[in-house]
Design a protein around this motif. Structure first.
Motif, PDB file in Angstrom:
ATOM      1  N   ASP A  35     -38.731  -8.280   0.924  1.00  0.00           N
ATOM      2  CA  ASP A  35     -39.798  -9.116   1.458  1.00  0.00           C
ATOM      3  C   ASP A  35     -41.024  -8.273   1.752  1.00  0.00           C
ATOM      4  O   ASP A  35     -40.937  -7.067   2.006  1.00  0.00           O
ATOM      5  N   ILE A  36     -42.176  -8.915   1.740  1.00  0.00           N
ATOM      6  CA  ILE A  36     -43.443  -8.258   2.028  1.00  0.00           C
ATOM      7  C   ILE A  36     -44.291  -9.237   2.830  1.00  0.00           C
ATOM      8  O   ILE A  36     -44.188 -10.451   2.660  1.00  0.00           O
TER       9      ILE A  36
ATOM     10  N   LYS B 114     -46.137  -2.998   2.988  1.00  0.00           N
ATOM     11  CA  LYS B 114     -45.627  -2.149   1.910  1.00  0.00           C
ATOM     12  C   LYS B 114     -46.724  -1.283   1.295  1.00  0.00           C
ATOM     13  O   LYS B 114     -46.456  -0.522   0.361  1.00  0.00           O
ATOM     14  N   GLY B 115     -47.953  -1.393   1.787  1.00  0.00           N
ATOM     15  CA  GLY B 115     -49.074  -0.654   1.217  1.00  0.00           C
ATOM     16  C   GLY B 115     -50.255  -1.571   0.985  1.00  0.00           C
ATOM     17  O   GLY B 115     -50.257  -2.745   1.381  1.00  0.00           O
TER      18      GLY B 115
ATOM     19  N   ILE C  81     -50.277   3.311   2.086  1.00  0.00           N
ATOM     20  CA  ILE C  81     -51.034   2.776   3.213  1.00  0.00           C
ATOM     21  C   ILE C  81     -51.878   3.843   3.911  1.00  0.00           C
ATOM     22  O   ILE C  81     -52.983   3.558   4.383  1.00  0.00           O
ATOM     23  N   ASN C  82     -51.399   5.090   3.978  1.00  0.00           N
ATOM     24  CA  ASN C  82     -52.126   6.156   4.658  1.00  0.00           C
ATOM     25  C   ASN C  82     -52.829   7.109   3.710  1.00  0.00           C
ATOM     26  O   ASN C  82     -53.773   7.789   4.107  1.00  0.00           O
TER      27      ASN C  82
ATOM     28  N   LYS D 288     -52.837   7.614  -3.662  1.00  0.00           N
ATOM     29  CA  LYS D 288     -51.523   7.619  -4.301  1.00  0.00           C
ATOM     30  C   LYS D 288     -51.097   6.191  -4.608  1.00  0.00           C
ATOM     31  O   LYS D 288     -51.075   5.328  -3.729  1.00  0.00           O
ATOM     32  N   VAL D 289     -50.764   5.943  -5.864  1.00  0.00           N
ATOM     33  CA  VAL D 289     -50.277   4.636  -6.293  1.00  0.00           C
ATOM     34  C   VAL D 289     -48.762   4.648  -6.180  1.00  0.00           C
ATOM     35  O   VAL D 289     -48.100   5.544  -6.712  1.00  0.00           O
ATOM     36  N   ILE D 290     -48.194   3.639  -5.509  1.00  0.00           N
ATOM     37  CA  ILE D 290     -46.734   3.617  -5.365  1.00  0.00           C
ATOM     38  C   ILE D 290     -46.087   2.561  -6.269  1.00  0.00           C
ATOM     39  O   ILE D 290     -44.916   2.671  -6.589  1.00  0.00           O
ATOM     40  N   HIS D 291     -46.851   1.539  -6.677  1.00  0.00           N
ATOM     41  CA  HIS D 291     -46.372   0.568  -7.658  1.00  0.00           C
ATOM     42  C   HIS D 291     -47.568   0.120  -8.494  1.00  0.00           C
ATOM     43  O   HIS D 291     -48.658  -0.084  -7.964  1.00  0.00           O
TER      44      HIS D 291
END
Length: 339
Positions: free
Chosen positions: A3-4, A226-227, A253-254, A258-261
């Motif tokens: 969930d997000i 989640k970002g 988020i911080n 940086k790309v996480i998805h």
């Protein structure tokens, strides 16, 4: 899939239509598109790539108005429902810090973002070449232009809606003096909206056909647990010219460099007549997104074929699940963006 949820303020009265029954894709179009047609003002032939947001009990927007002399400028619009708009007949009257007129030679593709108690407008303008212009307002009556954040050449600037690690953060897309056939998204920071540095690479074009020429920032990033959800545009060069589609990614988020998805599929591409046929055909160009965190609803505003404005809908869960399903990162995506 996990969930997000979205974080921050939103509106329960944003435009909305439920997903059509049997529709499987994560983004669907408003059935009444386009919401802004040609010749919206006597001296403006077309309004397209534009940004809107909640304001007071309704909505307000900054709109790219292509004048009949061919020079683009920014116009202000107001709406009760974010669908039907009334536009000021004159261009936004920008001034310098002393209140003296300070109009750009041209201005196009604006974004509108609130940080704390101030609204910031970003656009592309002339500063001895294409560059970024910024103005601030607190009441949408006076508009003060700030110092240019970057040297030319640059386009597609959009602020994050809050400070990160104490600094303002802005995305942009360095370019050249022409209709750039390249382009990656970069990030810059500022303590005061005047001096910009700590430049970082965020995302580059990929091997995915729809974004293998260049990419650029779109709507202001949306904060989630989640970002940062980023809607951006990707461009491919075809035998019939450039095609602009909309993509989606999640940034850290911080450390948002940086790309996480990153979704390997586009989430919206030109298919309808108002996207395929116009002054510049085959363009879906996102500039804003309205959100309702309580329901997870998102309304994406996008320019269509450099001639119209359209709305598309999704939910935070729909778009997140789709990104994860087609997640595909490059090596440069996961770096902090400093070499």
């Amino acid at each position: 899939m996990s969930d997000i949820r979205m974080i921050g303020e939103g509106r329960s009265n944003i435009p909305w239509q439920d997903k059509p029954e049997g529709y499987e894709l994560p983004v669907w179009r408003y059935s009444e598109n386009p919401i802004i047609n040609r010749n919206p003002l006597p001296d403006v032939a077309r309004i397209f790539n534009s940004a809107v947001m909640p304001y007071e009990d309704g909505f307000i927007g900054v709109f790219r108005g292509e004048q009949r002399d061919g020079i683009p400028h920014i116009y202000l619009g107001r709406s009760k429902d974010a669908v039907h708009w009334e536009f000021d007949p004159e261009k936004i009257p920008f001034t310098d810090e002393k209140g003296r007129p300070f109009m750009p030679r041209y201005a196009y593709d604006p974004r509108l973002v609130r940080v704390d108690d101030t609204y910031y407008i970003m656009w592309c303008q002339d500063c001895y070449g294409p560059s970024i212009g910024i103005a601030s307002t607190k009441d949408f009556r006076t508009f003060t232009r700030l110092e240019n954040p970057y040297l030319p050449y640059n386009r597609n600037a959009v602020l994050f809606p809050r400070k990160i690690n104490g600094n303002y953060v802005m995305l942009s897309r360095p370019c050249d003096n022409g209709h750039t056939a390249f382009g990656d998204i970069f990030l810059s920071e500022s303590p005061d909206m005047e001096f910009w540095g700590r430049h970082r690479h965020v995302m580059g074009r990929s091997e995915n056909w729809w974004e293998n020429l260049k990419i650029g920032g779109g709507a202001a990033p949306i904060e989630t647990d989640k970002g940062w959800l980023l809607f951006y545009h990707g461009v491919v060069n075809t035998c019939n010219g450039y095609v602009y589609s909309i993509g989606a990614a999640i940034l850290d988020i911080n450390e948002p460099s940086k790309v996480i998805h990153r979704c390997s599929n586009y989430i919206l591409a030109p298919e309808e007549w108002y996207e395929e046929r116009g002054f510049v055909p085959n363009v879906c160009f996102p500039c804003a997104a309205l959100t309702d965190p309580d329901t997870g609803r998102i309304a994406i505003y996008y320019g269509c074929a450099d001639s119209y404005v359209g709305i598309a809908f999704t939910t935070i869960q729909d778009i997140y699940d789709y990104i994860l399903r087609y997640d595909s990162l490059t090596e440069s995506d996961t770096e902090i963006g400093l070499r």
